[in-house]
Design an enzyme around this catalytic site. Structure first.
Site, short mmCIF file in Angstrom:
data_model
loop_
_atom_site.label_atom_id
_atom_site.label_comp_id
_atom_site.label_asym_id
_atom_site.label_seq_id
_atom_site.Cartn_x
_atom_site.Cartn_y
_atom_site.Cartn_z
N HIS A 192 -8.95 10.95 -0.46
CA HIS A 192 -8.17 9.72 -0.46
C HIS A 192 -6.90 9.91 0.36
CE1 HIS A 192 -5.70 6.36 -2.17
NE2 HIS A 192 -6.86 5.74 -2.07
N HIS A 240 0.80 -1.22 0.00
CA HIS A 240 0.00 0.00 0.00
C HIS A 240 0.84 1.27 0.00
CE1 HIS A 240 -3.50 2.52 1.52
NE2 HIS A 240 -4.03 1.83 0.53
N LYS A 281 -4.56 10.59 3.67
CA LYS A 281 -4.61 10.06 5.04
C LYS A 281 -3.71 10.91 5.92
CE LYS A 281 -5.30 6.25 2.32
NZ LYS A 281 -5.29 6.40 0.86
N LYS A 328 2.97 4.41 -1.08
CA LYS A 328 2.88 5.26 -2.26
C LYS A 328 4.02 6.26 -2.20
CE LYS A 328 -2.13 4.69 -2.19
NZ LYS A 328 -1.94 3.27 -1.93
#
Length: 587
Positions: free
Chosen positions: A449, A178, A451, A180
């Site tokens: 999107h 996950h 966080k 990025k």
């Protein structure tokens, strides 16, 4: 295929990318955010009818844009908004002030090699943002590398030098790669690290709010030693070296031979200008720390922690714990997974809050009383978009595809339902503004999107710290407790705590105690101040306090304040809401 045929295909790709660049309305407004030096520019523009015209009758207009160079001595937010020109065109032309685009991140003609770590990578989408003449660029994709996570066709393989690195061998069926981030190398031997929140897909770029952190340009270190040092480092003056050590340890944790060249190359770079901390997650069956291990504020080079253990380490090392009754702990994310105990215990409310407030029990009881302030120091806050906000955003239900929350029982599994009954009291809207014009963040109509996690003790006048990460509220991302240092059962009686992590994640932690100051400000106290819709403080907020002892450092927030709590009529966006949206379309 003959070289001439390959060149023809590459020229087609380059031409498509160039047309896309000059169609983008923001090209003329680029503020060169990654490099403060600005020079006069000559831009060739085609008329609106160019696509229908032939090569012979294209009318080319040469426009000289003279940009006045001004020295901006203000501090700027290290948390950057990722630009969304299409959203600006439809909603608010000022919504992208100080934002960075993918062109800024990968569009340089001087980019020589790029490593792209992500969950989803659409190579055709990414190619469009490379410089059209940079056809010798080497691209490394790092993810699971299957047909669900990597889109790369033969046509695209001919365009650039793609290298696929699969990193799925440590992932179980519930885990994901996950993280990025991208690592870019340039032809002058400089290097830059970008950590961000976006999948490399068109929907993520267009339909959702995204943010990033961009490192300073890193240079090769002439004093580099190939031998790994186990010397303890100063928490403040050698923060860049600690970041480098943590970052390289994370890359080594992949246990992937194809990443060895990247690791060896990065070892030769100087990270001293980096003033943030690196908080990552890496699949690990057994990680542990002791209750008082980091309270002395000393570096422990042999310790390799990830997930909530790393957050625990940093907060204790720098004494950033906050157990004031006025403190709000804000989690803003795009997915809330199942409880970590298969009952109702939520990772954020039952573990992360304990870490932030320095609780004697790192794992709260499932039936912990959150209403009594004496039993809970910090106030948990979850920023989560309502059904109304998603369905009235620019891309409506389409932007809700990547926002995951299940609140209903499934067969005899009641955990989702029980968890929601507990955490719904902490839900706050994505935006408190009534109209997009009133939105401070300028993203009220663009579903999140991004966080982020932070604490504030004065309703966002200042922040204690700030975390930008790929990690949502899930045990796979942050970790699942195994035993020790808890309130009851198998977690009680032990001062040593063990936990495990399933997924790969990456994030950066903004710490007021390690922020690099200008020479004129060294020795002053640093406070983090939220900013909205831009990267700098307002002029009336940019001044020091009267005695000149405080420096205010801006941190850009993606959401609006003051926060607005859910009313009894508000419903959260859920997977069930998405299903209903599609059912309504079919009727």
């Amino acid at each position: 295929m003959e070289d001439s045929q390959k060149r023809k295909l590459r020229d087609i790709i380059a031409d498509a990318a160039e047309k896309r660049r000059f169609k983008d309305d923001t090209i003329q407004q680029q503020q060169n955010p990654l490099n403060e030096e600005t020079k006069p520019t000559v831009i060739s523009l085609l008329s609106d009818d160019d696509e229908a015209s032939t090569e012979d009758d294209d009318e080319v207009v040469e426009v000289q844009v003279q940009v006045q160079v001004q020295v901006d001595d203000r501090y700027r937010s290290q948390i950057r908004m990722i630009a969304n020109p299409e959203y600006c065109k439809n909603i608010d032309l000022e919504a992208d002030k100080d934002a960075v685009s993918l062109y800024d991140l990968v569009g340089s003609i001087n980019l020589k090699k790029t490593y792209q770590f992500n969950l989803l990578i659409d190579c055709g989408f990414l190619i469009d943002y490379f410089h059209p003449n940079n056809l010798d660029l080497e691209i490394y994709t790092i993810n699971k590398g299957d047909e669900d996570t990597l889109i790369l066709n033969d046509f695209e393989k001919l365009s650039y030098k793609f290298n696929i690195i699969k990193v799925d061998k440590k992932l179980n069926k519930f885990a994901s790669h996950h993280s990025k981030m991208m690592i870019n190398f340039y032809d002058d031997d400089s290097c830059q690290i970008i950590i961000y929140t976006m999948n490399l897909t068109n929907p993520d770029y267009k339909a959702q709010t995204q943010m990033c952190w961009i490192s300073p340009m890193l240079k090769r270190d002439p004093n580099h030693s190939s031998e790994e040092s186990n010397d303890a480092l100063d928490l403040i003056t050698e923060n860049g070296k600690r970041f480098k050590r943590d970052f390289l340890n994370y890359l080594k944790s992949y246990e992937e031979l194809q990443l060895n060249d990247l690791i060896s190359n990065l070892e030769m770079y100087n990270f001293d200008d980096i003033d943030v901390q690196f908080i990552a997650s890496s699949p690990s069956n057994k990680l542990s720390f002791n209750k008082f291990q980091f309270d002395q504020g000393l570096d422990q080079p042999g310790v390799k922690l990830y997930g909530y253990g790393k957050l625990y380490q940093i907060l204790h090392e720098f004494n950033l714990l906050n157990n004031s009754s006025n403190t709000k702990f804000i989690a803003q994310c795009s997915s809330i997974a199942a409880p970590f105990d298969s009952n109702k215990s939520n990772l954020f409310t039952h573990i992360l809050t304990s870490i932030v407030e320095g609780s004697k029990d790192i794992v709260k009881s499932p039936d912990h009383d959150f209403q009594t302030r004496s039993s809970t120091s910090v106030e948990p806050v979850i920023i989560w978009p309502t059904e109304f906000e998603v369905l009235n955003s620019l891309y409506r239900h389409l932007s809700g595809h990547a926002i995951h929350l299940n609140i209903e029982r499934k067969n005899n599994y009641h955990a989702f339902e029980k968890q929601y009954d507990l955490i719904k009291q902490f839900f706050h809207k994505w935006s408190s503004s009534k109209t997009v014009i009133e939105s401070k963040s300028k993203r009220s109509k663009l579903s999140p999107h991004v966080k982020t996690y932070c604490t504030t003790s004065n309703n966002f006048k200042t922040l204690d710290w700030f975390l930008l990460t790929s990690a949502n509220i899930s045990k796979q991302a942050w970790g699942k407790p195994c035993w020790g240092y808890g309130s009851n059962g198998k977690f009680s009686k032990f001062n040593k705590h063990e936990f495990q992590i399933d997924s790969f994640e990456a994030g950066i932690f903004i710490n007021p105690k390690t922020v690099r100051l200008k020479d004129k400000d060294k020795g002053k106290k640093v406070v983090l101040v939220p900013v909205f819709g831009k990267d700098t403080l307002d002029d009336d907020d940019d001044d020091d306090d009267d005695d000149g002892s405080i420096v205010k450092i801006p941190v850009r927030l993606p959401y609006d304040v003051p926060l607005e709590k859910y009313s009894n009529l508000d419903k959260p966006w859920t997977v069930q809401a998405l299903e209903r949206a599609y059912e309504n379309l079919q009727e």
